[in-house]
Design an enzyme around this catalytic site. Sequence first.
Site, mmCIF file in Angstrom:
data_model
loop_
_atom_site.group_PDB
_atom_site.id
_atom_site.type_symbol
_atom_site.label_atom_id
_atom_site.label_comp_id
_atom_site.label_asym_id
_atom_site.label_seq_id
_atom_site.Cartn_x
_atom_site.Cartn_y
_atom_site.Cartn_z
ATOM 1 N N GLU A 54 -3.128 23.164 -10.966
ATOM 2 C CA GLU A 54 -2.578 21.844 -10.672
ATOM 3 C C GLU A 54 -1.074 21.865 -10.404
ATOM 4 O OE1 GLU A 54 -4.615 18.172 -11.907
ATOM 5 O OE2 GLU A 54 -3.253 18.373 -13.597
ATOM 6 N N LYS A 56 1.777 19.406 -11.176
ATOM 7 C CA LYS A 56 1.998 18.205 -11.976
ATOM 8 C C LYS A 56 3.416 18.241 -12.538
ATOM 9 C CE LYS A 56 -0.641 17.646 -15.810
ATOM 10 N NZ LYS A 56 -1.734 17.102 -16.626
ATOM 11 N N LYS A 116 -5.550 14.326 -6.774
ATOM 12 C CA LYS A 116 -5.705 13.851 -8.159
ATOM 13 C C LYS A 116 -5.052 12.481 -8.230
ATOM 14 C CE LYS A 116 -6.636 15.118 -12.598
ATOM 15 N NZ LYS A 116 -5.743 15.978 -13.363
ATOM 16 N N GLU A 165 -15.157 12.503 -12.906
ATOM 17 C CA GLU A 165 -14.671 12.868 -14.244
ATOM 18 C C GLU A 165 -15.224 11.928 -15.314
ATOM 19 O OE1 GLU A 165 -10.380 13.708 -14.781
ATOM 20 O OE2 GLU A 165 -10.426 12.055 -16.224
ATOM 21 N N ASN A 186 -13.562 15.752 -19.050
ATOM 22 C CA ASN A 186 -12.177 15.758 -19.508
ATOM 23 C C ASN A 186 -12.178 15.868 -21.036
ATOM 24 O OD1 ASN A 186 -9.470 15.243 -20.154
ATOM 25 N ND2 ASN A 186 -9.223 13.955 -18.341
ATOM 26 N N GLU A 216 -12.008 20.098 -17.821
ATOM 27 C CA GLU A 216 -10.622 19.685 -17.544
ATOM 28 C C GLU A 216 -9.880 19.384 -18.849
ATOM 29 O OE1 GLU A 216 -10.719 16.178 -15.107
ATOM 30 O OE2 GLU A 216 -12.578 16.762 -14.170
ATOM 31 N N SER A 217 -8.595 19.697 -18.869
ATOM 32 C CA SER A 217 -7.678 19.425 -19.990
ATOM 33 C C SER A 217 -7.855 20.402 -21.141
ATOM 34 C CB SER A 217 -7.825 17.999 -20.549
ATOM 35 O OG SER A 217 -7.427 17.060 -19.607
#
Length: 261
Positions: A54, A56, A116, A165, A186, A216-217
Site C-alpha cells: 500500500e 499510505k 483504496k 471488505e 479486515n 487486511e490490517s
Amino acid sequence: MNILDKIVIDKRKEVDLRKSLIPIQQLEASVLFERKTISLAQKLKTSPSGIIAEHKRRSPSKSVINQSLNVQDVAKGYEGAGVCGMSVLTDSKYFGGSLDDLILARASSKLPLLRKEFIIDEYQIIEAKAYGADVILLIAAILTRGEIKKFSEVAKSLNLDVLLEVHNEEELEKSIMPSLDMLGVNNRNLKTFEVSLETSKMLSEQIPNDFVKVSESGISSVEAIKELQPYGYKGFLIGENFMKTNDPGQSATDFIKALKS
C-alpha cells in the site's frame, strides 16, 4: 458514531462537489478509460507471496505514517520487489491521498492498482477507471446489499476487479454475490482499532472458494502470512509495515525474500 461514519458523511459532500466539477462524460473521455485492465484476483491465484503493498501517508489510527516519499518511487520500488499489486489510498482528509497519486502510480508501474477509497457512489467507480485503477474496494460496513450488488456490477461492466471488505460474519453474509472477485477480511476492529488475525481465521471457512481470500490490517510479519496461508488466504494487504520505512520498495523486497526462504 465511529470513524467510518464520520468519513462517510464527509465523503458524500466531497463526491457531490466532484460530480459538480467533473461530469461523467469527461471522465469517460480520459485516455486511461480505454486501457485494458489487469486482474489482481488472477495474479493472486498464482502468486507465491500474494502481497498487495500500500501507498499510505497517514491514517486516523496512526496519524502520520510517511509524508516524505513520492508515489512514483514507491510504485517503482514495489514493482521491483515483486509484489502482486499496489493499493493506493485516494482519500485526502483522513489519509492524505489523492487521485493524482493513482495516476502517478499508473504512469510509474505495470502493477494491478487498487483504488483504496470509501465508495458510496458509482461516480467513484467511473473515476477509478478514468484514473488508471484495475480494482476497486467496496466496504460492506458502509453499504447495503443492494449497493454492493449495484456497485460491483458497474465495476464488472468496466472490467474492474472488485475486492469486498468485511469485518465480521454479519457483513460477510449480506455480501456474498457472483459479481465479486475477492473477499477481504479486515482484522481491525473499527470501534477499538485493535487488530487480531483471529478475525481472518474465524471467517475463512465461511468464504466460498469461488472468491480469492484476502487478509487486511495487522500483517506486519512473515509469520503472520505463514499463519494465515493454511486458512486459504491468497492475498495479504500490507500498508504501514512498508510505508513507515524510508524505502518501502526495499522493505517489501526484504519481506518477500524472507517469505520465500
